[in-house]
Design a protein around this motif. Structure first.
Motif, PDB file in Angstrom:
ATOM      1  N   VAL A  12       2.084 -11.235   4.751  1.00  0.00           N
ATOM      2  CA  VAL A  12       2.543 -10.569   3.534  1.00  0.00           C
ATOM      3  C   VAL A  12       2.519 -11.541   2.359  1.00  0.00           C
ATOM      4  O   VAL A  12       2.020 -11.210   1.280  1.00  0.00           O
ATOM      5  CB  VAL A  12       3.962  -9.980   3.728  1.00  0.00           C
ATOM      6  N   PHE A  15      -1.120 -12.186   1.196  1.00  0.00           N
ATOM      7  CA  PHE A  15      -1.689 -11.091   0.409  1.00  0.00           C
ATOM      8  C   PHE A  15      -1.027 -10.960  -0.955  1.00  0.00           C
ATOM      9  O   PHE A  15      -1.692 -10.661  -1.952  1.00  0.00           O
ATOM     10  CB  PHE A  15      -1.605  -9.771   1.169  1.00  0.00           C
ATOM     11  N   GLU A  16       0.282 -11.183  -1.027  1.00  0.00           N
ATOM     12  CA  GLU A  16       0.968 -11.119  -2.322  1.00  0.00           C
ATOM     13  C   GLU A  16       0.474 -12.218  -3.249  1.00  0.00           C
ATOM     14  O   GLU A  16       0.296 -11.995  -4.443  1.00  0.00           O
ATOM     15  CB  GLU A  16       2.481 -11.226  -2.133  1.00  0.00           C
ATOM     16  N   VAL A  22       1.177  -4.724  -0.927  1.00  0.00           N
ATOM     17  CA  VAL A  22       1.389  -4.644   0.520  1.00  0.00           C
ATOM     18  C   VAL A  22       2.373  -3.519   0.810  1.00  0.00           C
ATOM     19  O   VAL A  22       3.400  -3.400   0.155  1.00  0.00           O
ATOM     20  CB  VAL A  22       1.941  -5.984   1.063  1.00  0.00           C
ATOM     21  N   TYR A  63       5.864  -3.002  -0.623  1.00  0.00           N
ATOM     22  CA  TYR A  63       6.836  -3.971  -0.115  1.00  0.00           C
ATOM     23  C   TYR A  63       7.502  -4.695  -1.282  1.00  0.00           C
ATOM     24  O   TYR A  63       6.840  -5.076  -2.248  1.00  0.00           O
ATOM     25  CB  TYR A  63       6.120  -4.982   0.788  1.00  0.00           C
TER      26      TYR A  63
END
Length: 104
Positions: A12, A15-16, A22, A63
């Motif tokens: 996570v 990707f952030e 996400v 998220y």
């Protein structure tokens, strides 16, 4: 992606950092969608397709990072639960030993 306890956290963050949005799906929800299928096939491709279907059908939220206070509170409640469980086990063992002593 599916929630995997704390194992998905580094993915996570990666990707952030790269600017991706996400969405983390609860395992119970994704399992429900997978089990509704007539064919019981377990492959990564099929799992990914089920997650895509879930994304299209449901109103899923991106998220959000949790603050340090919430993470600390989560950690404290888990510690409290573990300590309470241990206390109950010790109490039951103590009662069993007492009953055995009284009977002898």
């Amino acid at each position: 992606m599916e929630s995997t306890g704390h194992y998905h956290t580094p993915v996570v963050h990666y990707f952030e950092d790269k600017g991706f949005v996400v969405i983390i799906i609860n395992l119970l929800i994704s399992y429900k969608v997978k089990s509704s299928s007539l064919r019981k096939v377990k492959t990564d491709i099929v799992d990914a397709n089920h997650l895509c279907e879930l994304y299209c059908k449901e109103d899923l939220k991106p998220y959000k990072k949790r603050g340090i206070q919430l993470m600390n509170l989560r950690h404290l409640t888990r510690q409290h639960d573990n300590i309470t469980g241990t206390f109950v086990q010790i109490k039951l063992q103590f009662q069993a030993v007492n009953e055995e002593i009284v009977m002898n």
